[in-house]
Design a protein around this motif. Structure first.
Motif, PDB file in Angstrom:
ATOM      1  N   VAL A 126       0.832  -1.204   0.000  1.00  0.00           N
ATOM      2  CA  VAL A 126       0.000   0.000   0.000  1.00  0.00           C
ATOM      3  C   VAL A 126       0.867   1.254   0.000  1.00  0.00           C
ATOM      4  N   ILE A 127       1.757   1.358   0.980  1.00  0.00           N
ATOM      5  CA  ILE A 127       2.584   2.567   1.099  1.00  0.00           C
ATOM      6  C   ILE A 127       3.552   2.674  -0.070  1.00  0.00           C
ATOM      7  N   ALA A 160      -8.444 -13.714  -5.572  1.00  0.00           N
ATOM      8  CA  ALA A 160      -8.173 -12.311  -5.886  1.00  0.00           C
ATOM      9  C   ALA A 160      -8.953 -11.882  -7.130  1.00  0.00           C
ATOM     10  N   ALA A 161      -9.027 -12.772  -8.102  1.00  0.00           N
ATOM     11  CA  ALA A 161      -9.804 -12.474  -9.309  1.00  0.00           C
ATOM     12  C   ALA A 161     -11.281 -12.288  -8.963  1.00  0.00           C
ATOM     13  N   ASP A 162     -11.779 -13.114  -8.044  1.00  0.00           N
ATOM     14  CA  ASP A 162     -13.175 -12.972  -7.602  1.00  0.00           C
ATOM     15  C   ASP A 162     -13.422 -11.612  -6.954  1.00  0.00           C
ATOM     16  N   PHE A 163     -12.385 -11.063  -6.303  1.00  0.00           N
ATOM     17  CA  PHE A 163     -12.509  -9.762  -5.638  1.00  0.00           C
ATOM     18  C   PHE A 163     -12.215  -8.594  -6.578  1.00  0.00           C
ATOM     19  N   GLY A 164     -11.958  -8.888  -7.861  1.00  0.00           N
ATOM     20  CA  GLY A 164     -11.795  -7.812  -8.829  1.00  0.00           C
ATOM     21  C   GLY A 164     -10.376  -7.489  -9.234  1.00  0.00           C
ATOM     22  N   GLU A 196      -6.882  -2.593  -2.848  1.00  0.00           N
ATOM     23  CA  GLU A 196      -6.079  -3.406  -3.768  1.00  0.00           C
ATOM     24  C   GLU A 196      -6.500  -3.178  -5.219  1.00  0.00           C
ATOM     25  N   ARG A 197      -7.786  -3.040  -5.461  1.00  0.00           N
ATOM     26  CA  ARG A 197      -8.254  -2.810  -6.838  1.00  0.00           C
ATOM     27  C   ARG A 197      -7.754  -1.465  -7.372  1.00  0.00           C
ATOM     28  N   ALA A 225      -0.202 -13.259   0.644  1.00  0.00           N
ATOM     29  CA  ALA A 225      -1.593 -13.469   1.102  1.00  0.00           C
ATOM     30  C   ALA A 225      -2.286 -12.108   1.211  1.00  0.00           C
ATOM     31  N   PHE A 226      -3.234 -11.887   0.315  1.00  0.00           N
ATOM     32  CA  PHE A 226      -3.999 -10.634   0.326  1.00  0.00           C
ATOM     33  C   PHE A 226      -4.738 -10.480   1.659  1.00  0.00           C
ATOM     34  N   SER A 227      -4.777  -9.245   2.157  1.00  0.00           N
ATOM     35  CA  SER A 227      -5.437  -8.981   3.440  1.00  0.00           C
ATOM     36  C   SER A 227      -6.931  -9.302   3.379  1.00  0.00           C
ATOM     37  N   PHE A 228      -7.555  -9.161   2.198  1.00  0.00           N
ATOM     38  CA  PHE A 228      -8.994  -9.422   2.119  1.00  0.00           C
ATOM     39  C   PHE A 228      -9.325 -10.914   2.100  1.00  0.00           C
ATOM     40  N   LEU A 229      -8.298 -11.777   2.062  1.00  0.00           N
ATOM     41  CA  LEU A 229      -8.537 -13.226   2.109  1.00  0.00           C
ATOM     42  C   LEU A 229      -8.479 -13.776   3.532  1.00  0.00           C
TER      43      LEU A 229
END
Length: 360
Positions: A96-97, A159-163, A138-139, A119-123
């Motif tokens: 992010v930063i 991740a693909a499911d989340f866009g 992330e998007r 590992a994405f934080s949204f997972l």
């Protein structure tokens, strides 16, 4: 010569292992790359063997606003001075930063941006509201990212499911250096179970304790290596045949792998865990939960056993029936699988192929 800047807001654990592994370019290509690192000052010891002249640092006492600002400011300074061709960002906060810094710096510096969330934080298990916020960030930031390195097929698909754009993502499994075959010492007839990791909810430590407490087998001995580092840590009760050890050195962990008969990985979520890879490379079968990426590594009744994530009853049922002879067979097959699919050589080559593709 291409200059690669590795950037990590913290490198404790698996991130340090990954960075160390990919710090050696593929054979014959070492003269084509110069590597520089930006890491916390108090974590320099996590990169043994790397020339200190290549390491840049910032002061980090804990994850607070001041430390994150120091990190961002130092990244700006390092990018101005080093002029990297590629900035390789490791983990969420760096991602992010680091990408925000790269966006701000574009009028002066425009390196290619590689991001590995490990590992994405949204997972991770969290509220739907938090997942939406994390995935939105992330998007948005993927638009300033040239390649997103995913460490498992599960991570890429979710991740693909989340866009997240599949065309930006590249699957590179974590890898382990080649380990010579070593026959295990015949210590005794007991079956030695091993757990290595944080003693917290994510790692399923509570699931392991509940399962082990239910199994009435005098020949099962459990060694637990690790400590609590999060607020959701689990109590360590005194249980017969359970030995608790604090974090130990890599060589001491290797000795424990050699003495163990099976490695237990009851996690609730993972990016792509290094511990089961390390154990399998040493000929250890793995009993793992079916969370996230673990079924890509452990195949039931082939390289170990798989049970439902969070289901201590299912884990207990497996422990009731394991045998020393069968575990040895599973461990031998696990070692073969690691050498074929999860080697450090393959991981290194695929990583540098990404660098090469982005800088041509």
């Amino acid at each position: 010569m291409k200059k690669i800047l590795h950037v990590a807001e913290t490198i404790k654990g698996g991130v340090a292992t990954v960075i160390r592994t990919i710090s050696t370019p593929p054979e014959g290509e070492d003269q084509q790359y110069e590597l520089v690192y930006l890491i916390p000052l108090d974590q320099k010891q996590e990169l043994p063997g790397i020339d200190e002249r290549q390491i840049r640092t910032f002061t980090r006492k804990k994850r607070d606003v001041l430390s994150l600002l120091r990190f961002a400011w130092q990244l700006i300074r390092v990018m101005f001075k080093e002029k990297p061709d590629v900035v390789h960002l490791h983990s969420t906060f760096s991602g992010v930063i680091g990408r925000c810094v790269c966006l701000v710096m574009r009028p002066w510096r425009s390196p290619k941006v590689i991001y590995c969330p490990h590992a994405f934080s949204f997972l991770m298990e969290s509220s739907p509201a938090k997942q939406k916020v994390y995935s939105l960030i992330e998007r948005l930031l993927q638009k300033v990212t040239d390649t997103i390195v995913c460490v498992s097929q599960y991570e890429m698909d979710k991740a693909a499911d989340f866009g997240i754009d599949r065309h930006r993502m590249k699957l590179i499994y974590n890898g382990i250096p080649y380990r010579k075959d070593e026959s295990k010492p015949e210590v005794d007839l007991d079956i030695h179970l091993l757990f290595v990791g944080r003693l917290d909810y994510q790692k399923g430590f509570d699931v392991l304790l509940k399962a082990f407490s239910q199994v009435e087998r005098a020949d099962l001995k459990l060694t637990i290596v690790g400590s609590a580092v999060n607020s959701d840590s689990v109590e360590c009760p005194a249980i017969d045949s359970v030995v608790y050890l604090p974090w130990v050195s890599p060589s001491e962990v290797n000795d424990l792998y050699k003495k163990a008969d099976v490695l237990i990985v009851p996690s609730r979520w993972e990016g792509f865990a290094m511990v089961p890879l390390e154990g399998m490379a040493m000929g250890l079968p793995v009993i793992a939960s079916d969370c996230t990426s673990l079924p890509e590594l452990v195949t039931h009744d082939v390289t170990g056993y798989v049970f439902g994530s969070g289901d201590h009853q299912a884990l207990a049922s497996l422990l009731v029936n394991i045998s020393k002879h069968k575990l040895a067979e599973l461990g031998a097959e696990g070692r073969r699988v690691v050498r074929e699919r999860f080697s450090a050589t393959l991981m290194i080559q695929q990583t540098y192929d990404v660098y090469c593709a982005q800088t041509h």
